[in-house]
Design an enzyme around this catalytic site. Structure first.
Site, short mmCIF file in Angstrom:
data_model
loop_
_atom_site.label_atom_id
_atom_site.label_comp_id
_atom_site.label_asym_id
_atom_site.label_seq_id
_atom_site.Cartn_x
_atom_site.Cartn_y
_atom_site.Cartn_z
N PRO A 13 0.79 -1.23 0.00
CA PRO A 13 0.00 0.00 0.00
C PRO A 13 0.83 1.28 0.00
CG PRO A 13 -0.18 -1.16 2.10
CD PRO A 13 0.50 -2.08 1.15
N ASN A 14 0.31 2.25 -0.73
CA ASN A 14 0.87 3.61 -0.84
C ASN A 14 2.12 3.69 -1.71
OD1 ASN A 14 -1.07 4.96 0.85
ND2 ASN A 14 -0.14 3.89 2.57
N ARG A 21 4.99 10.79 -2.58
CA ARG A 21 4.81 10.45 -1.17
C ARG A 21 6.09 10.70 -0.38
NH1 ARG A 21 4.79 4.31 1.21
NH2 ARG A 21 4.25 4.93 3.33
N TYR A 26 11.24 8.64 0.83
CA TYR A 26 11.14 7.59 -0.19
C TYR A 26 11.72 7.98 -1.55
CZ TYR A 26 8.10 5.53 3.33
OH TYR A 26 7.60 5.00 4.51
N ASN A 77 7.93 -5.69 -1.08
CA ASN A 77 7.91 -4.58 -0.14
C ASN A 77 6.47 -4.50 0.35
OD1 ASN A 77 7.89 -2.28 1.34
ND2 ASN A 77 8.93 -1.00 -0.17
N ALA A 80 3.29 -0.87 4.78
CA ALA A 80 2.81 -0.90 6.17
C ALA A 80 2.36 -2.30 6.61
CB ALA A 80 1.67 0.10 6.34
N HIS A 83 4.38 -4.68 9.00
CA HIS A 83 4.36 -4.62 10.46
C HIS A 83 3.11 -5.23 11.07
CE1 HIS A 83 7.53 -1.95 9.27
NE2 HIS A 83 6.67 -1.10 8.72
N ASP A 90 1.42 -15.73 6.08
CA ASP A 90 0.91 -17.09 5.85
C ASP A 90 0.88 -17.43 4.36
OD1 ASP A 90 0.64 -17.59 8.53
OD2 ASP A 90 -1.54 -17.31 8.59
N GLU A 101 12.71 -9.62 1.20
CA GLU A 101 11.94 -8.51 1.77
C GLU A 101 12.73 -7.24 1.53
OE1 GLU A 101 11.38 -8.82 6.02
OE2 GLU A 101 10.60 -6.77 6.17
N HIS A 103 12.77 -2.83 1.74
CA HIS A 103 12.22 -1.53 2.15
C HIS A 103 13.10 -0.42 1.60
CE1 HIS A 103 9.49 -3.62 4.76
NE2 HIS A 103 10.52 -4.36 5.15
N LEU A 104 12.47 0.63 1.13
CA LEU A 104 13.23 1.78 0.64
C LEU A 104 14.00 2.43 1.79
CD1 LEU A 104 10.22 2.90 -1.40
CD2 LEU A 104 12.46 2.66 -2.47
N SER A 105 13.29 2.65 2.88
CA SER A 105 13.91 3.28 4.04
C SER A 105 14.50 2.20 4.95
CB SER A 105 12.86 4.10 4.81
OG SER A 105 11.84 3.24 5.29
N ARG A 110 13.79 4.04 12.11
CA ARG A 110 12.57 4.85 12.16
C ARG A 110 11.78 4.55 13.44
NH1 ARG A 110 9.66 4.66 6.55
NH2 ARG A 110 8.58 6.42 7.56
N ARG A 114 7.92 0.34 13.38
CA ARG A 114 8.41 -0.16 12.09
C ARG A 114 9.55 -1.17 12.27
NH1 ARG A 114 5.92 3.34 8.32
NH2 ARG A 114 5.64 5.39 9.22
C1 DQA Z 1 8.42 0.88 3.72
C2 DQA Z 1 8.54 1.09 5.23
C3 DQA Z 1 7.19 0.88 5.91
O1 DQA Z 1 7.32 1.06 7.32
C4 DQA Z 1 6.19 1.89 5.40
O2 DQA Z 1 4.92 1.65 5.98
C5 DQA Z 1 6.11 1.89 3.92
C6 DQA Z 1 7.31 1.75 3.12
C7 DQA Z 1 9.71 1.22 2.98
O3 DQA Z 1 9.82 0.83 1.81
O4 DQA Z 1 10.61 1.87 3.53
O5 DQA Z 1 5.04 2.12 3.35
O6 DQA Z 1 8.11 -0.48 3.48
#
Ligand code: DQA
Length: 149
Positions: A13-14, A21, A26, A77, A80, A83, A90, A101, A103-105, A110, A114
């Protein structure tokens, strides 16, 4: 190219809003640009990059289920849902393929909520904090794991 192993790349999501964003966290690259880069790197590595984004947990789960027996690796990725989602965990547990897995950040730098990932302990590898570069590293790592398998 149709015979190349498929790698499914899932964006949670997002992430469709990348570029707009919170660019200070990001970056300014859009999801379309990331996907295009993944597809062209995949071709160089002898892999087909199949990309998927959804803002819905159930849609992500259904896409993972569809990958069973079809994809040779998954890069995710979960955003959210990282978490919170036991259901995505599953679904991923049903697959018997390398799982990265990403993550950009750097999620560990953080907010404390997270720091917990529902999939870190079932992933083959985790990449966190390299920004968009992380997706390309994940793809190269995936190709390396497949070569060594
Ligand atoms: C994220 C980190 C997550 O905590 C956050 O909710 C995201 C992006 C990242 O790519 O850094 O939406 O997965």
């Amino acid at each position: 190219m149709e015979n190349y192993p498929k790698v499914l790349i899932i964006h949670g999501p997002n992430l469709n809003m990348l570029g707009k964003r919170e660019p200070e966290i990001y970056g300014s690259t859009t999801l379309d640009e990331i996907n295009a880069n993944l597809k062209s790197l995949g071709q160089k590595l002898g892999l087909v990059a199949e990309t998927f984004q959804s803002n819905y947990e159930g849609a992500i789960i259904e896409r993972i289920q569809e990958a069973m027996g079809v994809c040779s690796g998954v890069i995710i990725n979960p955003a959210a849902y990282t978490h919170t989602s036991i259901a995505i965990r599953d679904a991923l547990l049903m697959l018997d393929v390398p799982l990265v897995e990403i993550h950009l950040s750097n999620i560990y730098k953080r907010e404390p909520f997270r720091h917990k990932s529902m999939i870190a302990d079932i992933a083959t590898a985790q990449i966190s904090g390299f920004g968009v570069q992380g997706y390309l590293l994940a793809m190269e790592g995936m190709a390396g794991m497949m070569r060594d398998a």
